[in-house]
Design a protein around this motif. Structure first.
Motif, PDB file in Angstrom:
ATOM      1  N   ASP A  53      71.336  25.639  11.401  1.00  0.00           N
ATOM      2  CA  ASP A  53      72.094  26.143  10.257  1.00  0.00           C
ATOM      3  C   ASP A  53      72.467  27.381  10.296  1.00  0.00           C
ATOM      4  O   ASP A  53      73.012  27.948   9.550  1.00  0.00           O
ATOM      5  CB  ASP A  53      71.182  26.042   9.226  1.00  0.00           C
ATOM      6  CG  ASP A  53      70.707  24.545   8.941  1.00  0.00           C
ATOM      7  OD1 ASP A  53      71.361  23.768   9.055  1.00  0.00           O
ATOM      8  OD2 ASP A  53      69.402  24.386   8.660  1.00  0.00           O
ATOM      9  N   ILE A  56      76.082  28.561   9.519  1.00  0.00           N
ATOM     10  CA  ILE A  56      76.508  27.859   8.043  1.00  0.00           C
ATOM     11  C   ILE A  56      75.795  28.706   6.998  1.00  0.00           C
ATOM     12  O   ILE A  56      76.485  29.065   5.994  1.00  0.00           O
ATOM     13  CB  ILE A  56      75.877  26.429   7.822  1.00  0.00           C
ATOM     14  CG1 ILE A  56      76.441  25.261   8.678  1.00  0.00           C
ATOM     15  CG2 ILE A  56      75.861  26.070   6.231  1.00  0.00           C
ATOM     16  CD1 ILE A  56      76.032  23.947   8.678  1.00  0.00           C
ATOM     17  N   HIS A 102      73.050  28.675   1.386  1.00  0.00           N
ATOM     18  CA  HIS A 102      73.972  27.458   1.311  1.00  0.00           C
ATOM     19  C   HIS A 102      73.945  26.769   0.085  1.00  0.00           C
ATOM     20  O   HIS A 102      75.175  26.018  -0.367  1.00  0.00           O
ATOM     21  CB  HIS A 102      73.797  26.676   2.569  1.00  0.00           C
ATOM     22  CG  HIS A 102      74.777  25.522   2.932  1.00  0.00           C
ATOM     23  ND1 HIS A 102      76.059  25.720   3.093  1.00  0.00           N
ATOM     24  CD2 HIS A 102      74.569  24.299   3.080  1.00  0.00           C
ATOM     25  CE1 HIS A 102      76.796  24.631   3.050  1.00  0.00           C
ATOM     26  NE2 HIS A 102      75.697  23.522   3.131  1.00  0.00           N
TER      27      HIS A 102
END
Length: 300
Positions: A53, A56, A102
């Motif tokens: 991740d 992101i 996120h």
């Protein structure tokens, strides 16, 4: 889609470099290696970000920062995210490796759950740390019935709701239930992922596969939740339950009472578009691919 991923990659790399001093060489090396995390520093403290991740997270951190969000503190196994402009403070577990930024980006910045639910009931399935329930109240929901079966996430959701809403709003506008949504009520298996709590699910075929722990939780049906709502119109049914969406919607019949549905699908669309269209909804895929994404359904 390719250009979108490239943009996220570039923004994410720049953000991680500026915020945490991650060199571009270190980032490239981690992308090419099999390491699951990348080491960073926050206020002199060592920390890790999930290798899956990381870009992101970097991109979301950049977006959230532009909207007034920042990582305010990391202590006692908790990360504090703060937006002084909005008067919001949200806590998350250190175990999610900053992935919560996120979620903040999606809920409060991109507003993926934006819909017409003003002065109506919202059912929030997969409340996680309470961020979406808080968003729904801020945006005018009459009442939010939120479900979060995981004990740790439930406690964080309760903490965040109490931190950001008045006692009056907490008492009158949000009902937080420590239950899972399922086709049948009772005690069911629940699959926990300690290093990726956002992936916790009742679905044994969850897309997350590492370090799975099987426990049991109390389940409730969608019909029972609607009864709790007093049979009022449901302005929005939000489903982010890591795979429960298929069984739940295919076993549900009272779609007439629901105005909008926003869900995250995890094993492809399957029959969801045709099912919802047959129940009178317009269906739109707003983000994702053939495996995972976000589906929005609204009445014609």
């Amino acid at each position: 889609m390719l250009m979108y991923k490239i943009k996220i990659g570039i923004n994410g790399a720049i953000s991680l470099h500026k915020e945490f001093g991650v060199s571009y060489f270190q980032l490239l090396r981690s992308l090419l290696s099999k390491n699951k995390t990348i080491a960073i520093q926050f206020k002199g403290l060592p920390f890790t970000i999930s290798i899956y991740d990381r870009l992101i997270i970097g991109d979301s951190l950049l977006n959230a920062k532009k909207s007034g969000w920042k990582i305010a503190d990391i202590s006692n196994d908790l990360v504090l995210y703060e937006n002084k402009q909005r008067g919001l403070k949200l806590y998350s577990s250190i175990d999610d490796h900053l992935f919560y930024i996120h979620i903040i980006d999606e809920v409060f910045v991109k507003e993926i759950y934006k819909a017409n639910f003003d002065n109506k009931v919202v059912i929030d399935v997969g409340a996680y740390h309470g961020e979406s329930a808080i968003y729904f109240v801020m945006k005018g929901a009459k009442r939010v019935i939120a479900l979060e079966p995981d004990e740790d996430s439930y406690k964080l959701a309760l903490m965040n709701i109490r931190e950001n809403l008045s006692e009056k709003d907490l008492e009158n506008k949000i009902l937080l239930l420590k239950k899972a949504l399922a086709p049948n009520k009772g005690v069911i298996n629940f699959y926990k992922f300690p290093h990726s709590p956002v992936s916790n699910s009742i679905d044994p075929n969850n897309i997350e596969t590492n370090d799975k722990i099987v426990t049991q939780v109390e389940a409730i049906t969608l019909d029972d939740v609607i009864k709790i709502a007093g049979e009022e119109r449901i302005g929005l049914l939000k489903l982010d339950c890591e795979g429960c969406e298929y069984l739940v919607l295919n076993s549900f019949s009272n779609f007439d009472i629901v105005d909008n549905i926003i869900l995250e699908y995890h094993h492809g669309l399957q029959n969801l578009p045709s099912l919802l269209k047959a129940r009178g909804f317009e269906v739109k895929i707003v983000k994702g691919d053939k495996n995972t994404g976000i589906l929005k359904a609204y009445k014609k």
